[in-house]
Design a protein around this motif. Sequence first.
Motif, PDB file in Angstrom:
ATOM      1  N   VAL A   1       0.833  -1.205   0.000  1.00  0.00           N
ATOM      2  CA  VAL A   1       0.000   0.000   0.000  1.00  0.00           C
ATOM      3  C   VAL A   1       0.867   1.254   0.000  1.00  0.00           C
ATOM      4  O   VAL A   1       0.610   2.210  -0.744  1.00  0.00           O
ATOM      5  N   ALA A   2       1.919   1.269   0.825  1.00  0.00           N
ATOM      6  CA  ALA A   2       2.803   2.432   0.902  1.00  0.00           C
ATOM      7  C   ALA A   2       3.536   2.662  -0.420  1.00  0.00           C
ATOM      8  O   ALA A   2       3.645   3.802  -0.894  1.00  0.00           O
ATOM      9  N   LEU A   3       4.038   1.595  -1.020  1.00  0.00           N
ATOM     10  CA  LEU A   3       4.752   1.717  -2.293  1.00  0.00           C
ATOM     11  C   LEU A   3       3.813   2.127  -3.420  1.00  0.00           C
ATOM     12  O   LEU A   3       4.178   2.898  -4.300  1.00  0.00           O
ATOM     13  N   SER A   4       2.588   1.604  -3.384  1.00  0.00           N
ATOM     14  CA  SER A   4       1.593   1.989  -4.386  1.00  0.00           C
ATOM     15  C   SER A   4       1.285   3.474  -4.281  1.00  0.00           C
ATOM     16  O   SER A   4       1.210   4.184  -5.281  1.00  0.00           O
ATOM     17  N   ALA A   5       1.115   3.962  -3.052  1.00  0.00           N
ATOM     18  CA  ALA A   5       0.843   5.383  -2.844  1.00  0.00           C
ATOM     19  C   ALA A   5       1.991   6.245  -3.370  1.00  0.00           C
ATOM     20  O   ALA A   5       1.768   7.323  -3.917  1.00  0.00           O
ATOM     21  N   ALA A   6       3.221   5.746  -3.218  1.00  0.00           N
ATOM     22  CA  ALA A   6       4.399   6.493  -3.665  1.00  0.00           C
ATOM     23  C   ALA A   6       4.650   6.353  -5.168  1.00  0.00           C
ATOM     24  O   ALA A   6       5.566   6.982  -5.699  1.00  0.00           O
ATOM     25  N   GLY A   7       3.861   5.523  -5.850  1.00  0.00           N
ATOM     26  CA  GLY A   7       4.015   5.347  -7.285  1.00  0.00           C
ATOM     27  C   GLY A   7       5.088   4.364  -7.692  1.00  0.00           C
ATOM     28  O   GLY A   7       5.492   4.319  -8.856  1.00  0.00           O
ATOM     29  N   VAL A   8       5.551   3.534  -6.750  1.00  0.00           N
ATOM     30  CA  VAL A   8       6.579   2.532  -7.065  1.00  0.00           C
ATOM     31  C   VAL A   8       5.854   1.231  -7.395  1.00  0.00           C
ATOM     32  O   VAL A   8       5.729   0.320  -6.564  1.00  0.00           O
ATOM     33  N   ALA A   9       5.360   1.133  -8.623  1.00  0.00           N
ATOM     34  CA  ALA A   9       4.383   0.095  -8.977  1.00  0.00           C
ATOM     35  C   ALA A   9       4.947  -1.317  -8.911  1.00  0.00           C
ATOM     36  O   ALA A   9       4.319  -2.216  -8.341  1.00  0.00           O
ATOM     37  N   ASP A  10       6.104  -1.555  -9.494  1.00  0.00           N
ATOM     38  CA  ASP A  10       6.637  -2.913  -9.553  1.00  0.00           C
ATOM     39  C   ASP A  10       6.929  -3.464  -8.155  1.00  0.00           C
ATOM     40  O   ASP A  10       6.606  -4.620  -7.852  1.00  0.00           O
ATOM     41  N   GLU A  11       7.539  -2.645  -7.316  1.00  0.00           N
ATOM     42  CA  GLU A  11       7.840  -3.098  -5.960  1.00  0.00           C
ATOM     43  C   GLU A  11       6.562  -3.283  -5.146  1.00  0.00           C
ATOM     44  O   GLU A  11       6.482  -4.171  -4.298  1.00  0.00           O
ATOM     45  N   ALA A  12       5.562  -2.465  -5.417  1.00  0.00           N
ATOM     46  CA  ALA A  12       4.276  -2.626  -4.732  1.00  0.00           C
ATOM     47  C   ALA A  12       3.654  -3.973  -5.082  1.00  0.00           C
ATOM     48  O   ALA A  12       3.173  -4.701  -4.201  1.00  0.00           O
ATOM     49  N   GLU A  13       3.679  -4.330  -6.361  1.00  0.00           N
ATOM     50  CA  GLU A  13       3.106  -5.604  -6.783  1.00  0.00           C
ATOM     51  C   GLU A  13       3.851  -6.774  -6.150  1.00  0.00           C
ATOM     52  O   GLU A  13       3.236  -7.760  -5.717  1.00  0.00           O
ATOM     53  N   GLU A  14       5.148  -6.669  -6.079  1.00  0.00           N
ATOM     54  CA  GLU A  14       5.934  -7.735  -5.450  1.00  0.00           C
ATOM     55  C   GLU A  14       5.560  -7.887  -3.972  1.00  0.00           C
ATOM     56  O   GLU A  14       5.438  -8.999  -3.462  1.00  0.00           O
ATOM     57  N   ALA A  15       5.352  -6.757  -3.304  1.00  0.00           N
ATOM     58  CA  ALA A  15       4.972  -6.811  -1.885  1.00  0.00           C
ATOM     59  C   ALA A  15       3.598  -7.453  -1.709  1.00  0.00           C
ATOM     60  O   ALA A  15       3.398  -8.278  -0.802  1.00  0.00           O
ATOM     61  N   PHE A  16       2.633  -7.085  -2.553  1.00  0.00           N
ATOM     62  CA  PHE A  16       1.300  -7.674  -2.460  1.00  0.00           C
ATOM     63  C   PHE A  16       1.346  -9.183  -2.736  1.00  0.00           C
ATOM     64  O   PHE A  16       0.687  -9.976  -2.057  1.00  0.00           O
ATOM     65  N   GLU A  17       2.128  -9.575  -3.733  1.00  0.00           N
ATOM     66  CA  GLU A  17       2.220 -10.997  -4.065  1.00  0.00           C
ATOM     67  C   GLU A  17       2.869 -11.786  -2.933  1.00  0.00           C
ATOM     68  O   GLU A  17       2.464 -12.913  -2.621  1.00  0.00           O
ATOM     69  N   THR A  18       3.880 -11.186  -2.317  1.00  0.00           N
ATOM     70  CA  THR A  18       4.513 -11.846  -1.171  1.00  0.00           C
ATOM     71  C   THR A  18       3.504 -12.012  -0.038  1.00  0.00           C
ATOM     72  O   THR A  18       3.438 -13.062   0.612  1.00  0.00           O
ATOM     73  N   ALA A  19       2.706 -10.978   0.211  1.00  0.00           N
ATOM     74  CA  ALA A  19       1.687 -11.053   1.262  1.00  0.00           C
ATOM     75  C   ALA A  19       0.721 -12.199   0.997  1.00  0.00           C
ATOM     76  O   ALA A  19       0.384 -12.967   1.906  1.00  0.00           O
ATOM     77  N   LEU A  20       0.282 -12.347  -0.250  1.00  0.00           N
ATOM     78  CA  LEU A  20      -0.683 -13.399  -0.568  1.00  0.00           C
ATOM     79  C   LEU A  20      -0.045 -14.782  -0.575  1.00  0.00           C
ATOM     80  O   LEU A  20      -0.731 -15.778  -0.333  1.00  0.00           O
ATOM     81  N   CYS A  21       1.242 -14.858  -0.856  1.00  0.00           N
ATOM     82  CA  CYS A  21       1.934 -16.145  -0.725  1.00  0.00           C
ATOM     83  C   CYS A  21       2.008 -16.551   0.750  1.00  0.00           C
ATOM     84  O   CYS A  21       1.825 -17.716   1.094  1.00  0.00           O
ATOM     85  N   LEU A  22       2.292 -15.577   1.616  1.00  0.00           N
ATOM     86  CA  LEU A  22       2.381 -15.869   3.051  1.00  0.00           C
ATOM     87  C   LEU A  22       1.008 -16.155   3.646  1.00  0.00           C
ATOM     88  O   LEU A  22       0.873 -16.985   4.557  1.00  0.00           O
ATOM     89  N   ASP A  23      -0.013 -15.462   3.150  1.00  0.00           N
ATOM     90  CA  ASP A  23      -1.361 -15.627   3.690  1.00  0.00           C
ATOM     91  C   ASP A  23      -2.389 -15.371   2.591  1.00  0.00           C
ATOM     92  O   ASP A  23      -2.821 -14.239   2.381  1.00  0.00           O
ATOM     93  N   PRO A  24      -2.800 -16.430   1.872  1.00  0.00           N
ATOM     94  CA  PRO A  24      -3.784 -16.257   0.803  1.00  0.00           C
ATOM     95  C   PRO A  24      -5.146 -15.791   1.302  1.00  0.00           C
ATOM     96  O   PRO A  24      -5.996 -15.415   0.498  1.00  0.00           O
ATOM     97  N   ASN A  25      -5.354 -15.819   2.615  1.00  0.00           N
ATOM     98  CA  ASN A  25      -6.644 -15.434   3.182  1.00  0.00           C
ATOM     99  C   ASN A  25      -6.654 -14.006   3.733  1.00  0.00           C
ATOM    100  O   ASN A  25      -7.601 -13.625   4.419  1.00  0.00           O
ATOM    101  N   LEU A  26      -5.620 -13.232   3.436  1.00  0.00           N
ATOM    102  CA  LEU A  26      -5.547 -11.870   3.954  1.00  0.00           C
ATOM    103  C   LEU A  26      -6.337 -10.938   3.035  1.00  0.00           C
ATOM    104  O   LEU A  26      -5.896 -10.584   1.937  1.00  0.00           O
TER     105      LEU A  26
END
Length: 451
Positions: free
Chosen positions: A255-280
Amino acid sequence: MALQLGKSPRPPGMTAQKRGPVHPKARRGRAVVAVLPFLDQRPDGGDAHVGEGLAEEVLQALNHLEELQVVSRTTSFRYGGTAISPAAVGRHLHATAILVGTLRKREHLLTLKAELVDVKSGREAWSKAYAFDRQDLFATLDDITRCVASALHVTASIRPRYPVDLEAYEYYLRGRQHYFRFNRHGMRAAAEMFRHSLDLDPNFPSAWASLANCAAYTYIYIDRTESQRELAESCSRKALELDPDLAEAHASRGVALSAAGVADEAEEAFETALCLDPNLYEAAYFYARHCFAAGKPERAIEYFEWAAALRPEDFQAILLVAQVYHSLGLEDEALRARRAGLALVENRLERVPDDVRARYLGANALVALGEHQKGLAWARMARNMDPDDPMLLYNLGCIHALAGDAEESLDCLERAAAGGLTQKDWFIHDGDLDAVRSHPRFQDLLARLGS
């Protein structure tokens, strides 16, 4: 053609090296369990929110077990405190078993009695009484989860959680209640609660992640100042430093990276979150919003549907995905989603008639479905509740554009931007604004929003 959800072993964009999460719609558990809020034993009910919060923690932990299906929070919690027997509630919910409990707080000591009822026989399948110190809160909840899983013959692998103090956890719970209102007043109150939580326990990673989310929301929709962007950055980084394996921390980082406009790193962070917890839910929902703003509607659909599957009672994801379907010309899917979302909104407003977000998102659905008079009446009701909120004004702009009132739409959009909602990409990609997109005032507004 509608996307076929749950067919892929991993979400779109997930690298092959990462372990793909199991989509919630793909799960086929052999047992269905419902959890009721743990009843507060205080005569005045002053700790009811604690009982609900602890029950939800157990519900979410059970929801991580792939061999189980768990009845959604809103569906099961409405039976909390009723005179209906647990077995009768379970039959109504088509559950295999139902977990109930009672809670009492006495200074630093808590007593909790949990009981798992077999719905078919009406008999107790498992029960246990706990007396524990405030610091042993999550250890106790983890034990309940393991015992319930064992009674249902399900393997439970539970990741240990940070042992937060109960008072800090209570502030965190209150903050989340305010946060999900998604308006300026709720965001300020949420940030205050999360700060109180951190004053009591500076090493509570979930509170840092949540404070980061508040700052990112404020930066995008209310106050686009460097101080808010830096706060989102520093708090999300702190959460990750405290717990690098916490999915919630990676989602807040996204969310923080998305707000800052750092799109690729934001997507990587979201994907990591869903790998760690698909129910989040937060990871799926905010990843969907990021994808939509980035002009990736197909991926936004995937993750909005993902979020809707995680919280079947939530009206936000399903109504937002309807808009994306419409923008792609998938009208049958848009109609299905709007009708489903409107039913959820009406259910919400029966219980919480002053929910501004439910009111204006419902208004949008009504106008899109052709019920202009009722939709515009709902829009007026929402505006009367909080006339200067930028998020509300933006959505009113969308509603009036759908209703064919270009000037009123543009008035609202200009006021939203003046109030701080300056996420230009959302203005660009939102199909609800197609009717005013070529208007000179809209083009001038986009130019003022900058890059």
